[in-house]
Scaffold this active site. Structure first.
Site, PDB file in Angstrom:
ATOM      1  N   PHE A   1     -20.276 -19.153  19.195  1.00 16.73           N
ATOM      2  CA  PHE A   1     -20.274 -20.043  20.361  1.00 16.73           C
ATOM      3  C   PHE A   1     -18.937 -19.977  21.102  1.00 16.73           C
ATOM      4  O   PHE A   1     -18.887 -20.024  22.326  1.00 16.73           O
ATOM      5  CB  PHE A   1     -20.564 -21.485  19.931  1.00 16.73           C
ATOM      6  CG  PHE A   1     -21.801 -21.612  19.080  1.00 16.73           C
ATOM      7  CD1 PHE A   1     -22.978 -20.969  19.443  1.00 16.73           C
ATOM      8  CD2 PHE A   1     -21.793 -22.365  17.914  1.00 16.73           C
ATOM      9  CE1 PHE A   1     -24.117 -21.080  18.663  1.00 16.73           C
ATOM     10  CE2 PHE A   1     -22.931 -22.475  17.129  1.00 16.73           C
ATOM     11  CZ  PHE A   1     -24.100 -21.830  17.500  1.00 16.73           C
TER      12      PHE A   1
ATOM     13  N   ARG B   1     -16.654 -18.440   6.621  1.00 15.96           N
ATOM     14  CA  ARG B   1     -17.229 -19.608   5.970  1.00 15.96           C
ATOM     15  C   ARG B   1     -17.051 -19.560   4.461  1.00 15.96           C
ATOM     16  O   ARG B   1     -16.737 -20.562   3.823  1.00 15.96           O
ATOM     17  CB  ARG B   1     -18.726 -19.689   6.298  1.00 15.96           C
ATOM     18  CG  ARG B   1     -19.440 -20.899   5.699  1.00 15.96           C
ATOM     19  CD  ARG B   1     -20.942 -20.837   5.950  1.00 15.96           C
ATOM     20  NE  ARG B   1     -21.596 -19.854   5.099  1.00 15.96           N
ATOM     21  CZ  ARG B   1     -22.120 -20.121   3.891  1.00 15.96           C
ATOM     22  NH1 ARG B   1     -22.076 -21.342   3.405  1.00 15.96           N
ATOM     23  NH2 ARG B   1     -22.689 -19.172   3.190  1.00 15.96           N
TER      24      ARG B   1
ATOM     25  N   SER C   1     -17.268 -28.533   9.603  1.00 16.58           N
ATOM     26  CA  SER C   1     -17.433 -27.136   9.188  1.00 16.58           C
ATOM     27  C   SER C   1     -16.205 -26.283   9.471  1.00 16.58           C
ATOM     28  O   SER C   1     -15.842 -25.428   8.682  1.00 16.58           O
ATOM     29  CB  SER C   1     -18.621 -26.512   9.909  1.00 16.58           C
ATOM     30  OG  SER C   1     -19.793 -27.242   9.640  1.00 16.58           O
TER      31      SER C   1
ATOM     32  N   HIS D   1     -16.820 -19.266  10.760  1.00 17.61           N
ATOM     33  CA  HIS D   1     -18.204 -18.800  10.642  1.00 17.61           C
ATOM     34  C   HIS D   1     -18.441 -17.493  11.390  1.00 17.61           C
ATOM     35  O   HIS D   1     -19.403 -17.348  12.136  1.00 17.61           O
ATOM     36  CB  HIS D   1     -19.179 -19.888  11.101  1.00 17.61           C
ATOM     37  CG  HIS D   1     -19.160 -21.093  10.204  1.00 17.61           C
ATOM     38  ND1 HIS D   1     -18.048 -21.889  10.060  1.00 17.61           N
ATOM     39  CD2 HIS D   1     -20.097 -21.603   9.379  1.00 17.61           C
ATOM     40  CE1 HIS D   1     -18.301 -22.854   9.203  1.00 17.61           C
ATOM     41  NE2 HIS D   1     -19.532 -22.714   8.763  1.00 17.61           N
TER      42      HIS D   1
ATOM     43  N   ASP E   1     -28.099 -19.324   7.699  1.00 19.40           N
ATOM     44  CA  ASP E   1     -28.394 -19.764   9.067  1.00 19.40           C
ATOM     45  C   ASP E   1     -28.936 -18.627   9.934  1.00 19.40           C
ATOM     46  O   ASP E   1     -29.546 -18.862  10.975  1.00 19.40           O
ATOM     47  CB  ASP E   1     -27.142 -20.360   9.727  1.00 19.40           C
ATOM     48  CG  ASP E   1     -26.989 -21.839   9.399  1.00 19.40           C
ATOM     49  OD1 ASP E   1     -27.955 -22.416   8.839  1.00 19.40           O
ATOM     50  OD2 ASP E   1     -25.928 -22.406   9.688  1.00 19.40           O
TER      51      ASP E   1
ATOM     52  N   ARG F   1     -11.417 -20.751   6.339  1.00 21.47           N
ATOM     53  CA  ARG F   1     -11.516 -21.985   7.140  1.00 21.47           C
ATOM     54  C   ARG F   1     -10.861 -23.158   6.423  1.00 21.47           C
ATOM     55  O   ARG F   1     -10.295 -24.052   7.049  1.00 21.47           O
ATOM     56  CB  ARG F   1     -12.969 -22.301   7.492  1.00 21.47           C
ATOM     57  CG  ARG F   1     -13.851 -22.547   6.298  1.00 21.47           C
ATOM     58  CD  ARG F   1     -15.241 -23.008   6.717  1.00 21.47           C
ATOM     59  NE  ARG F   1     -16.160 -22.955   5.593  1.00 21.47           N
ATOM     60  CZ  ARG F   1     -17.160 -23.794   5.415  1.00 21.47           C
ATOM     61  NH1 ARG F   1     -17.368 -24.772   6.281  1.00 21.47           N
ATOM     62  NH2 ARG F   1     -17.968 -23.668   4.386  1.00 21.47           N
TER      63      ARG F   1
ATOM     64  N   GLU G   1     -19.082 -25.975  24.623  1.00 21.83           N
ATOM     65  CA  GLU G   1     -18.039 -24.992  24.335  1.00 21.83           C
ATOM     66  C   GLU G   1     -17.240 -24.603  25.574  1.00 21.83           C
ATOM     67  O   GLU G   1     -16.047 -24.316  25.496  1.00 21.83           O
ATOM     68  CB  GLU G   1     -18.661 -23.747  23.704  1.00 21.83           C
ATOM     69  CG  GLU G   1     -19.282 -23.989  22.322  1.00 21.83           C
ATOM     70  CD  GLU G   1     -20.596 -24.767  22.367  1.00 21.83           C
ATOM     71  OE1 GLU G   1     -21.257 -24.795  23.435  1.00 21.83           O
ATOM     72  OE2 GLU G   1     -20.966 -25.362  21.338  1.00 21.83           O
TER      73      GLU G   1
END
Ligand SMILES: Cc1ncc(C[n+]2csc(CCOP(=O)(O)OP(=O)(O)O)c2C)c(N)n1
Ligand SMILES: [Mg+2]
Lengths: 345, 279
Positions: free
Chosen positions: A116, A200, A70, A142, A150, A43, A91
């Protein structure tokens, strides 16, 4: 209908351009790129690549859904605020708006977390991006269980399957920072839908500095006589480690970085199967519908050999440190080593 | 630029709307399936767009400066096809191929197959986001083109509509005009029984939109509303067009069962006679 043919031809061309390569495992560092001593999250490489692309092309627009810090699209947003659209936590609207922008000739990158982007907005992607074959770049971060603490709600382990099943869609899972930069540069010239799956956590830099990515072309680190591991994403570096351990144990294994999961490099898969007669797939994704599934589909129809799939075994992830989860779900070099040993016994 | 005669000639537009209705009914009967009610209810609005308001060029469907029309309620495809064919995007004979194998006239519009269709639709709730994206892109390019998006009233039950309603207002998209075909019906019944959309006007006002509430079959009122929308700066406009589902054919009007059923040959004959007698 004509459009579809054209797309297919284009893809074939892309894969023809590249002769199969067996480059040495030597990795050099260099200016402006990453070197093999570094750990880089894909990322982060995306954030840098977007910025570079934005400087080169003023039709690049970037959209995010309240996760720009993020996903690293924030890097682009800071420099080009007039070409960045935060859609808020929505989204479905993110995908639709990116599609509309692409209809006016913009090169639209839409980013959020993989779960998402591909889950919440799957039908928007299907109806608007994939059916209409729009030049929208879906770059999600992610992905996989290395989202870690998470927990399962945020760990996309089915996104490759969700995107792979869509006509017109290209699916790319870069292995490291170098490849991520290459991928972003390459897909900017490819005017069709692309899903790019990023992570991530920081991962080893493994691709050679002079590596040139092309869509649909696997990168073969080496071919083994006993087993060949076809991996994507962060599992490529894990597979390389496994290969080294296997070598110490007198087992000749090879590793192929199958960064384009669709269209799959069928030739590379069949070549690997012919070389070793045992294929192991490795992905940070469900063993259903992802890279393992894709490889099995090709081999069963063309050159059936035993295949062992390393991946998440039809279960959800859970909270914990990334490294611990990789162990818990059987995604370590030792897991690959054990799988190979058992299969060739 | 625009070979379509731009005219405020209300009688001409009424006749055009009648022709559009006739073609909708004929192509649906020939196809044997499709959405009658929602195609007829929006016929006056779409006629006003294609033959009065929108700058577009059938000879050059991708003309950069064209106004855009997004049929978010994609099941009204026959209406779009009638307007496109009457505008000259393709030959009228193609209308007879609706829903048949190999036809560019898919059951729901497909932009890859038919020039003049801006984007494929059919899955409800998505068009407004796309319209927003186009409006943003046009603004970035400094173009004065406007974007029109036709929504069903049942369709606005979709959550994505309200995401997009927020976005359009947040980004002050005054080059965007949404039109709600407020015919009061969806598939399972009246909107207020299935899932009420009221208070429809106040909802859009609360989301930061300029709202124009009109009789969606009054051509003069439609033209005025479209003109007014263009003068509103700093926010998007939504026209709530109060319509009758199945408008123009008495035995289809207000009937929920004619949402997704094509006329029989017998019904077609009766319907055409009625349309002739009335206008
Ligand atoms: C996402 C989605 N859900 C369901 C449908 C099935 N469907 C087609 S038309 C329709 C009713 C639409 O009602 P409305 O928006 O009021 O349209 P109109 O009355 O103008 O025909 C439904 C539920 C669909 N096309 N898309
Ligand atoms: Mg309705």
């Amino acid at each position: 209908m004509g459009e579809k043919e054209e797309t297919r031809d284009k893809r074939q061309e892309t894969s023809k351009d590249n002769a199969p390569s067996n480059p040495p495992l030597k990795i050099r560092g260099g200016r402006g790129s990453y070197d093999s001593s570094q750990l880089v999250a894909t990322r982060d490489a995306y954030g840098e690549a977007l910025l570079e692309l934005g400087k080169k092309r003023n039709n690049v627009v970037v959209l995010d859904a309240d996760l720009s810090a993020s996903t690293k699209t924030g890097t682009f947003a800071k420099v080009f605020p007039e070409r960045f659209y935060n859609m808020g936590i929505s989204e479905q609207d993110l995908i639709g708006t990116a599609s509309g922008l692409s209809l006016t000739g913009k090169l639209a990158f839409a980013s959020t977390f993989a779960v998402f982007e591909t889950g919440r907005a799957w039908e928007q992607i299907r109806q608007t991006v994939s059916y209409s074959n729009l030049n929208v770049k879906l770059v999600a971060t992610h992905s996989g269980i290395t989202v870690a603490e998470d927990g399962a709600s945020h760990q996309a382990i089915e996104d490759i399957a969700l995107m792979r099943v869509l006509p017109n869609m290209t699916v790319i899972v870069p292995a490291d920072g170098i490849e991520t930069k290459q991928v972003i540069e390459t897909i900017a010239d490819y005017n069709y839908p692309v899903y790019v799956r990023l992570g991530r956590v920081k991962v080893p830099v493994i691709m050679p500095e002079d590596y040139k990515f092309s869509i649909g072309k696997a990168y073969t680190f080496s071919l083994g006589k006993d087993a060949n591991i076809i991996a994507c994403g962060i599992m490529v570096s894990v597979a390389i480690k496994a290969m080294e351990i296997l070598k110490e144990n007198g087992i000749d294994a090879g590793v192929i970085n199958m960064s384009t999961v669709k269209p799959l490099d069928n030739d590379a898969v069949i070549k690997a199967a012919k070389a070793s007669r045992l294929i192991v797939t490795a992905e940070e994704h469900s063993i259903i519908g992802g890279l393992g599934g894709a490889v099995c589909e090709i081999l069963t129809e063309n050159y059936p050999v035993p295949v062992k799939r390393i991946g998440i075994k039809d279960t959800f992830g859970c909270s914990g440190p990334a490294e611990g989860l990789m162990k818990l779900y059987g995604l370590t070099a030792d897991d690959i080593v054990r799988t190979v040993k058992e299969a060739i016994k | 630029m625009n070979p379509i005669s731009v005219s405020r000639d209300i009688n001409f537009l009424r006749r055009q709307a009648k022709t559009v209705r006739i073609e909708i009914l004929e192509m649906l009967t020939e196809a044997g399936s499709g959405h009658t009610g929602g195609s007829l209810s929006a016929a006056d609005v779409v006629t006003a767009l294609y033959f009065y308001k929108m700058r577009h060029n059938p000879k050059d469907p991708l003309w950069k400066e064209r106004d855009r029309f997004i049929l978010s309620k994609g099941h009204a495809a026959p209406l779009l096809y009638a307007a496109l064919s009457l505008s000259g995007y393709f030959d009228k004979s193609l209308l007879g191929t609706l829903r048949k194998i190999g036809s560019p006239l898919q059951g729901h519009p497909c932009s890859k197959l038919l020039p003049g269709v801006e984007i494929s639709t059919g899955s409800l709730g998505q068009g407004l986001s796309i319209a927003n994206g186009i409006a943003l892109g046009l603004r970035m390019d400094g173009l004065n083109s406007r974007v029109y998006c036709l929504l069903g009233d049942g369709e606005i039950q979709e959550g994505q509509i309200w995401e997009a309603a927020m976005s359009a207002s947040h980004y002050s998209l005054d080059n965007l005009c949404a039109i709600i075909d407020n015919n009061g019906l969806q598939i399972d019944g009246c909107c207020h029984d299935v899932m009420t959309i009221e208070p429809i006007v106040n909802k859009w006002i609360a989301f930061g939109w300029n709202v124009i509430d009109i009789n969606g079959h009054d051509i003069g009122a439609i033209l005025d509303a479209l003109d007014e929308a263009e003068t509103i700066k700093g926010k998007p406009t939504v026209i709530v067009a109060r319509t009758v589902k199945g408008k123009g054919v008495s035995f289809f009007e207000g009937k929920v069962q004619y949402h997704g059923v094509a006329p029989t040959h017998e019904e077609l004959k009766k319907a055409l006679r009625e349309l002739e007698d009335n206008g």
